[in-house]
Design a protein around this motif. Structure first.
Motif, PDB file in Angstrom:
ATOM      1  N   ILE A   1       0.831  -1.326   0.076  1.00 14.94           N
ATOM      2  CA  ILE A   1       0.080   0.070  -0.017  1.00 14.94           C
ATOM      3  C   ILE A   1       0.951   1.186   0.061  1.00 14.94           C
ATOM      4  N   ILE A   2       0.648   2.307  -0.696  1.00  6.79           N
ATOM      5  CA  ILE A   2       1.410   3.406  -0.952  1.00  6.79           C
ATOM      6  C   ILE A   2       0.425   4.634  -0.708  1.00  6.79           C
ATOM      7  N   MET A   3       0.824   5.276   0.304  1.00  9.79           N
ATOM      8  CA  MET A   3       0.066   6.731   0.722  1.00  9.79           C
ATOM      9  C   MET A   3       0.463   7.785   0.027  1.00  9.79           C
ATOM     10  N   ASP A   4      -0.303   8.785  -0.192  1.00 14.42           N
ATOM     11  CA  ASP A   4       0.099   9.800  -0.917  1.00 14.42           C
ATOM     12  C   ASP A   4       1.011  10.776  -0.174  1.00 14.42           C
ATOM     13  N   SER A   5       1.201  10.883   1.325  1.00 16.42           N
ATOM     14  CA  SER A   5       1.866  11.767   1.904  1.00 16.42           C
ATOM     15  C   SER A   5       2.391  11.409   3.178  1.00 16.42           C
ATOM     16  N   TYR A   6       3.255  12.130   3.931  1.00 21.65           N
ATOM     17  CA  TYR A   6       3.549  12.052   5.477  1.00 21.65           C
ATOM     18  C   TYR A   6       3.887  13.474   5.899  1.00 21.65           C
ATOM     19  N   ASP A   7       3.912  13.712   7.058  1.00 21.49           N
ATOM     20  CA  ASP A   7       4.282  15.076   7.559  1.00 21.49           C
ATOM     21  C   ASP A   7       5.444  14.643   8.201  1.00 21.49           C
ATOM     22  N   ALA A   8       6.664  15.354   7.670  1.00 18.36           N
ATOM     23  CA  ALA A   8       8.107  15.023   7.957  1.00 18.36           C
ATOM     24  C   ALA A   8       8.304  15.932   9.157  1.00 18.36           C
ATOM     25  N   SER A   9       7.419  16.833   9.525  1.00 18.03           N
ATOM     26  CA  SER A   9       7.738  17.764  10.894  1.00 18.03           C
ATOM     27  C   SER A   9       7.214  16.931  12.133  1.00 18.03           C
ATOM     28  N   VAL A  10       6.300  15.691  11.801  1.00 24.71           N
ATOM     29  CA  VAL A  10       5.906  15.004  12.800  1.00 24.71           C
ATOM     30  C   VAL A  10       6.631  13.561  12.977  1.00 24.71           C
ATOM     31  N   GLU A  11       7.104  13.004  11.719  1.00 29.77           N
ATOM     32  CA  GLU A  11       7.536  11.812  11.587  1.00 29.77           C
ATOM     33  C   GLU A  11       8.126  11.482  10.271  1.00 29.77           C
ATOM     34  N   SER A  12       9.428  10.677  10.503  1.00 31.06           N
ATOM     35  CA  SER A  12       9.990  10.327   9.282  1.00 31.06           C
ATOM     36  C   SER A  12       9.454   9.367   8.388  1.00 31.06           C
ATOM     37  N   THR A  13       8.681   8.407   9.036  1.00 25.57           N
ATOM     38  CA  THR A  13       7.963   7.452   8.096  1.00 25.57           C
ATOM     39  C   THR A  13       6.643   7.462   8.742  1.00 25.57           C
ATOM     40  N   LEU A  14       5.564   7.001   7.800  1.00 28.95           N
ATOM     41  CA  LEU A  14       4.240   6.603   8.551  1.00 28.95           C
ATOM     42  C   LEU A  14       4.455   5.572   9.555  1.00 28.95           C
ATOM     43  N   GLN A  15       3.434   5.379  10.642  1.00 24.02           N
ATOM     44  CA  GLN A  15       3.888   4.498  11.718  1.00 24.02           C
ATOM     45  C   GLN A  15       2.767   3.431  11.710  1.00 24.02           C
ATOM     46  N   GLN A  16       3.155   2.246  11.900  1.00 22.89           N
ATOM     47  CA  GLN A  16       2.266   1.252  11.987  1.00 22.89           C
ATOM     48  C   GLN A  16       1.360   1.281  13.220  1.00 22.89           C
ATOM     49  N   SER A  17       1.729   1.792  14.302  1.00 19.63           N
ATOM     50  CA  SER A  17       1.136   2.044  15.617  1.00 19.63           C
ATOM     51  C   SER A  17      -0.297   3.120  15.290  1.00 19.63           C
ATOM     52  N   LYS A  18      -0.123   3.809  14.247  1.00 16.74           N
ATOM     53  CA  LYS A  18      -0.997   4.928  13.863  1.00 16.74           C
ATOM     54  C   LYS A  18      -2.327   4.303  12.777  1.00 16.74           C
ATOM     55  N   ILE A  19      -1.993   3.128  12.404  1.00 18.08           N
ATOM     56  CA  ILE A  19      -2.948   2.517  11.531  1.00 18.08           C
ATOM     57  C   ILE A  19      -4.190   1.804  12.114  1.00 18.08           C
ATOM     58  N   ARG A  20      -5.219   2.037  11.785  1.00 16.99           N
ATOM     59  CA  ARG A  20      -6.569   1.265  12.019  1.00 16.99           C
ATOM     60  C   ARG A  20      -7.240   0.909  10.706  1.00 16.99           C
ATOM     61  N   ALA A  21      -7.081  -0.590  10.533  1.00 22.84           N
ATOM     62  CA  ALA A  21      -7.839  -0.862   9.252  1.00 22.84           C
ATOM     63  C   ALA A  21      -8.790  -1.863   9.758  1.00 22.84           C
ATOM     64  N   PHE A  22      -9.731  -2.332   8.626  1.00 26.20           N
ATOM     65  CA  PHE A  22     -10.854  -3.162   8.852  1.00 26.20           C
ATOM     66  C   PHE A  22     -11.194  -4.028   7.578  1.00 26.20           C
ATOM     67  N   GLY A  23     -10.923  -5.108   7.628  1.00 20.13           N
ATOM     68  CA  GLY A  23     -11.173  -6.220   6.357  1.00 20.13           C
ATOM     69  C   GLY A  23     -11.238  -7.570   6.911  1.00 20.13           C
ATOM     70  N   SER A  24     -11.015  -8.368   6.026  1.00 18.88           N
ATOM     71  CA  SER A  24     -11.318  -9.912   6.237  1.00 18.88           C
ATOM     72  C   SER A  24      -9.946 -10.756   5.933  1.00 18.88           C
ATOM     73  N   THR A  25      -9.820 -11.772   6.863  1.00 15.52           N
ATOM     74  CA  THR A  25      -8.431 -12.454   6.521  1.00 15.52           C
ATOM     75  C   THR A  25      -8.606 -13.936   6.433  1.00 15.52           C
ATOM     76  N   TYR A  26      -7.989 -14.907   5.645  1.00 12.47           N
ATOM     77  CA  TYR A  26      -7.841 -16.348   5.563  1.00 12.47           C
ATOM     78  C   TYR A  26      -7.459 -17.002   6.949  1.00 12.47           C
ATOM     79  N   PRO A  27      -8.229 -17.635   7.784  1.00 11.77           N
ATOM     80  CA  PRO A  27      -7.711 -18.369   8.878  1.00 11.77           C
ATOM     81  C   PRO A  27      -6.845 -19.339   8.325  1.00 11.77           C
ATOM     82  N   VAL A  28      -6.076 -19.770   9.372  1.00 13.51           N
ATOM     83  CA  VAL A  28      -5.047 -20.964   9.112  1.00 13.51           C
ATOM     84  C   VAL A  28      -5.617 -22.074   9.551  1.00 13.51           C
ATOM     85  N   PHE A  29      -5.390 -22.903   8.672  1.00 13.45           N
ATOM     86  CA  PHE A  29      -5.986 -24.446   8.751  1.00 13.45           C
ATOM     87  C   PHE A  29      -4.867 -25.290   9.064  1.00 13.45           C
ATOM     88  N   SER A  30      -5.063 -25.949  10.213  1.00 13.68           N
ATOM     89  CA  SER A  30      -4.099 -27.085  10.806  1.00 13.68           C
ATOM     90  C   SER A  30      -4.629 -28.638  10.524  1.00 13.68           C
TER      91      SER A  30
END
Length: 240
Positions: A145-174
């Motif tokens: 995923i590529i986002m269009d921008s980031y604020d260099a005065s706040v952070e040098s890269t976008l942070q994983q801790s600031k992401i909140r996503a919603f979606g679906s996953t494939y469960p692991v089958f054992s």
């Protein structure tokens, strides 16, 4: 409590009048049936929007100054429906929805005076802005995923801790005795009927008419009854 793989295998063996087992590893036939159950499970969930497989999730940040707005889809991701980013602070959070755009929009709206980042392949220039929080994103390879921008005065890269996503996953089958199959009680009879039908066809030389009938009936039923909370039927809009 969810149904275990061993319970499903034992049920199928019983209906096939085959040797009883206490563990999947007891016989070759039991192991073959476990493989059929796994294949049937993934066939079912790949073709359907399973409510219990949806969840809040994060995205994996590359944390790379040469790719400051890059994230990676988490493993086993089926589909991401929404992405939010905290444009506030850790103490005063302000999550903003980051909208998905197609490749053309992203490329047409790049600020070529922004930060040059590496992306799809060598020799291709992609630019992102570094003076504001992100507002939209795209994906060129269905992996990053590529986002269009980031604020260099706040952070040098976008942070994983600031992401909140919603979606679906494939469960692991054992393929283990105590593996609890991640599917609800409404879908389980359909999974069992489809797996039984396949096992009869593969290992007994033909399908059982009653098992086939049950599989067809349950397929129609689960299409409209997957949610625990009753919901209105969704109808197609044909422009009329």
């Amino acid at each position: 409590m969810k149904t275990t793989l061993l319970q499903v295998v034992q049920s199928i063996l019983s209906d096939m009048d085959s040797e009883e087992v206490n563990s999947i590893s007891d016989t070759v036939e039991a192991q073959q049936i476990a493989s059929v159950v796994e294949d049937t499970y993934y066939n079912i969930i790949a073709a359907r929007d399973i409510p219990e497989h949806k969840k809040l999730m994060s995205l994996t940040a590359l944390a790379d100054s040469s790719r400051p707005t890059h994230f990676r889809y988490p493993d086993n991701t089926k589909q991401v429906e929404r992405v939010d980013y905290n444009v506030g602070t850790a103490s005063e959070k302000d999550f903003r929805e980051i909208h998905f755009v197609d490749h053309k929009y992203f490329l047409d709206n790049m600020n070529e005076e922004g930060v040059l980042v590496e992306t799809v392949s060598d020799g291709i220039d992609i630019f992102v802005s570094n003076d504001r929080a992100p507002s939209y994103y795209t994906s060129f390879d269905d992996y990053h995923i590529i986002m269009d921008s980031y604020d260099a005065s706040v952070e040098s890269t976008l942070q994983q801790s600031k992401i909140r996503a919603f979606g679906s996953t494939y469960p692991v089958f054992s393929q283990t005795d105590d593996h609890e199959i991640d599917i609800d009680n409404t879908m389980m009879p359909y999974l069992l009927a489809e797996a039984k039908s396949t096992c009869f066809s593969l290992f007994k030389g033909g399908s059982d008419p009653k098992v086939e009938q049950a599989a067809r009936r349950l397929k129609s039923y689960v299409q409209n009854d997957m949610y625990k909370t009753k919901r209105a039927n969704t109808r197609n809009n044909y422009g009329r």
